[in-house]
Design an enzyme around this catalytic site. Structure first.
Site, PDB file in Angstrom:
ATOM      1  N   LYS A 219      30.783  33.616  39.287  1.00 33.49           N
ATOM      2  CA  LYS A 219      31.130  34.815  38.531  1.00 33.49           C
ATOM      3  C   LYS A 219      30.922  34.537  37.047  1.00 33.49           C
ATOM      4  O   LYS A 219      30.892  33.387  36.616  1.00 33.49           O
ATOM      5  CB  LYS A 219      32.595  35.221  38.790  1.00 33.49           C
ATOM      6  CG  LYS A 219      32.905  35.541  40.242  1.00 33.49           C
ATOM      7  CD  LYS A 219      34.385  35.836  40.415  1.00 33.49           C
ATOM      8  CE  LYS A 219      34.727  36.100  41.884  1.00 33.49           C
ATOM      9  NZ  LYS A 219      36.182  36.331  42.083  1.00 33.49           N
ATOM     10  N   HIS A 220      30.800  35.598  36.283  1.00 33.91           N
ATOM     11  CA  HIS A 220      30.617  35.435  34.850  1.00 33.91           C
ATOM     12  C   HIS A 220      31.892  34.893  34.212  1.00 33.91           C
ATOM     13  O   HIS A 220      33.008  35.201  34.649  1.00 33.91           O
ATOM     14  CB  HIS A 220      30.251  36.773  34.206  1.00 33.91           C
ATOM     15  CG  HIS A 220      28.899  37.283  34.605  1.00 33.91           C
ATOM     16  ND1 HIS A 220      27.735  36.622  34.288  1.00 33.91           N
ATOM     17  CD2 HIS A 220      28.529  38.382  35.311  1.00 33.91           C
ATOM     18  CE1 HIS A 220      26.703  37.292  34.765  1.00 33.91           C
ATOM     19  NE2 HIS A 220      27.151  38.356  35.395  1.00 33.91           N
ATOM     20  N   GLU A 221      31.720  34.089  33.178  1.00 32.76           N
ATOM     21  CA  GLU A 221      32.857  33.574  32.420  1.00 32.76           C
ATOM     22  C   GLU A 221      33.633  34.745  31.834  1.00 32.76           C
ATOM     23  O   GLU A 221      33.056  35.745  31.394  1.00 32.76           O
ATOM     24  CB  GLU A 221      32.354  32.660  31.296  1.00 32.76           C
ATOM     25  CG  GLU A 221      33.437  31.898  30.583  1.00 32.76           C
ATOM     26  CD  GLU A 221      34.054  30.800  31.438  1.00 32.76           C
ATOM     27  OE1 GLU A 221      35.290  30.774  31.521  1.00 32.76           O
ATOM     28  OE2 GLU A 221      33.312  30.005  32.017  1.00 32.76           O
ATOM     29  N   PRO A 230      25.654  32.275  36.638  1.00 34.64           N
ATOM     30  CA  PRO A 230      25.515  33.703  36.371  1.00 34.64           C
ATOM     31  C   PRO A 230      25.334  34.029  34.897  1.00 34.64           C
ATOM     32  O   PRO A 230      24.609  34.955  34.536  1.00 34.64           O
ATOM     33  CB  PRO A 230      26.829  34.289  36.904  1.00 34.64           C
ATOM     34  CG  PRO A 230      27.337  33.285  37.866  1.00 34.64           C
ATOM     35  CD  PRO A 230      26.900  31.958  37.343  1.00 34.64           C
TER      36      PRO A 230
END
Length: 585
Positions: A219-221, A230
């Site tokens: 998942k994105h930070e 990502p």
């Protein structure tokens, strides 16, 4: 549930209730969040007070227990809980004669190893790769190859196998999505490393968009942070788009197209990309039929389209049909010095980004604020998500026309909408594409000079890495400008471009120099990138890309579904490749 553990708090303190709060290790300078009140123990029944809570297992947690009387901190525990684990936190006094409190964390039931499905998936794909390699080696044996040809016997297949890589040899399309052409010359040989680079980024992007097995590291930070897979995917896509622009424009001009004709193609492709992004690939479809009231204006394809327009027009203005040796004072810089007006334009753009980001006054927010808002920065600026970037989008687009669920929402509990593909960040996406443009110029100016090309990729990678180290101070949060994908900070651009140059170098060496790797299977989606990207978005909720799972809280089932869907798009792109079907705009 997935990414959660059960924590039972046992309070053996008489006449003292407890307040349990927690703070995630991924939440920088965040307030503690209240989890539960634990009642005091009942001395007459010798029964401790208890409370059960679900705790997050994605990141380490800091648990804080304080007394409900006097608000005195009793203990603080840092621990990384395991998924589906069962834990007890026992709070008691060490002895009746002292007031010292002990907090003991006990594992009642061990967590599961949620990463085993990744290992199994890796082994399966490695097995498939081994079978394909063995088949390729067998095809080099004359009796085996003759037997296969005899069974199959299609002339097209024979030509495919005997050709270098069986790909179209044309780069005359402004969008670098190739179509077959009746002529083929060595001078127009396609660089398959570019398609492989694009396809690799696209395949991982598809996998992540489909859920990535619901693993947190896919998942994105949430805000500032390390570059997970990502977080770097979109930037690599922008980078290789810039590289393709240099090759495509040079090819079209060399083959007699006028600049006005090329400009019309640039404008048409920009229009179609933006239109597809707004009408077809719009996340607000989940709210029902699109209407102007809830239409998200920014987006991935919209940003690609606008970035493409600026960089392609900038290159068209200064490019030359003949990319021969530059007869200037510094021939080693022939891919840079003749284009100094482009560099001035890009530096002015970057100066605009810096001024707007750090000098623009934002109501009720400190000047130059680039934090997540919410509970970050100890809750001082809850409505300042993204600082100037968020403010400009809300001012010009309106809150309802932005992305409503930013990645900072879960960790930092932000309530303001924020669009990671907003207006201000587009400036730095232009810078990213321009750096990719430099990679394309290098391959043009030093054509077939592999050592020159690779050495310049290394130099560019090192320069970008040094700039990133200075901007970030090699830290996650304490740099001058932290790495931030949501903001598309300049440090994010320099860092991702550093890795992009190095990755392109490796792929170029393996695919186009040594020819140890054909680029498969990433070559195929890379040559039909628009179709794969739009297709995977449109059919995301249709079988066989998605089906009802028996256990929606299982990483294994999500991983199987997401890998299957991603693999199907690779297979589809391979079939289209064999049939010479390439969708271009």
């Amino acid at each position: 549930r997935m990414d959660q553990a059960l924590l039972l708090v046992r309070n053996e303190l008489p006449a003292t209730g407890l307040n349990l709060a927690a703070r995630s290790g991924s939440c920088h300078q965040c307030l503690y969040q209240f989890l539960a009140f634990v009642p005091p123990s009942n001395e007459s029944l010798r029964k401790p007070g208890t409370a059960s809570v679900m705790v997050d297992t994605q990141h380490p947690l800091t648990l804080l227990l304080n007394s409900s009387v006097g608000d005195r901190d009793l203990c603080k525990i840092q621990y990384h809980f395991g998924e589906f684990g069962n834990y007890s936190l026992v709070v008691k006094t060490l002895s009746t004669s002292t007031q010292n409190v002990s907090c003991d964390l006990i594992i009642n039931e061990g967590p599961i190893n949620s990463y085993l499905p990744i290992l199994f998936a890796f082994l399966v794909y490695m097995g498939i790769l081994a079978i394909l390699i063995a088949g390729r080696l067998l095809m080099k044996i004359d009796p085996v190859r003759n037997w296969v040809y005899k069974k199959l016997n299609p002339r097209a297949t024979d030509r495919m196998i005997n050709s270098e890589l069986g790909s179209p040899n044309t780069t005359d399309s402004i969008n670098c999505d190739p179509t077959p052409h009746p002529w083929s010359t060595a001078s127009r040989r396609r660089l398959h490393s570019l398609d492989t680079f694009r396809g690799l980024s696209l395949v991982i992007m598809v996998f992540v968009n489909y859920g990535g097995g619901k693993y947190w590291f896919f998942k994105h930070e949430s805000w500032n942070g390390k570059l997970h897979f990502p977080s770097a995917l979109f930037s690599r896509f922008v980078f290789i788009m810039g590289t393709s622009i240099a090759l495509a424009l040079g090819s079209m001009l060399r083959w007699g197209s006028s600049k006005w004709k090329v400009l019309r193609k640039i404008l048409w492709r920009t229009f179609v990309l933006i239109l597809l992004g707004i009408i077809v690939v719009n996340p607000n479809y989940c709210l029902g039929p699109l209407s102007w009231d809830n239409l998200r204006i920014p987006g991935v394809l919209q940003r690609l389209g606008f970035t493409y327009l600026v960089v392609a027009a900038l290159e068209l203005l200064f490019t030359r049909a003949d990319s021969g040796t530059w007869e200037g004072r510094f021939p080693a810089l022939q891919d840079i010095l003749p284009y100094w007006p482009q560099w001035i334009f890009i530096l002015v753009l970057e100066a605009i980004w810096l001024c707007l980001t750090f000098l623009l006054p934002v109501p009720d927010c400190p000047r130059g604020y680039i934090g997540p808002g919410g509970i970050g920065d100890f809750g001082k600026y809850p409505n300042c998500t993204g600082g100037a970037a968020g403010y400009i989008d809300r001012l010009l687009l309106g809150e309802k026309h932005m992305y409503q669920h930013p990645s900072s929402g879960v960790t930092y509990q932000t309530t303001m909408p924020y669009d990671p593909e907003g207006i201000l960040g587009t400036i730095n996406s232009i810078v990213m594409a321009f750096l990719g443009l430099q990679a394309g110029k290098i391959t043009l100016f030093y054509k077939d000079q592999h050592k020159q090309i690779m050495s310049r990729f290394v130099i560019w990678g090192i320069v970008m890495g040094i700039i990133s180290a200075i901007l970030t101070k090699c830290s996650k949060e304490e740099g001058f400008i932290p790495i931030n994908k949501n903001l598309w900070s300049i440090s994010y651009v320099t860092t991702t471009s550093c890795f992009a140059f190095i990755l392109l170098l490796l792929i170029y060496y393996l695919v186009d120099v040594k020819k140890w790797w054909s680029g498969a299977p990433f070559l195929y989606p890379g040559m039909n990138s628009i179709l794969v990207y739009i297709g995977h978005q449109v059919f995301a909720n249709y079988f066989p890309f998605k089906w009802k799972m028996q256990d929606s809280q299982s990483h294994a089932e999500h991983l199987i579904q997401n890998l299957t869907a991603t693999t199907l798009w690779v297979v589809i792109s391979y079939i289209l490749y064999r049939r010479r079907i390439f969708w271009k705009i």
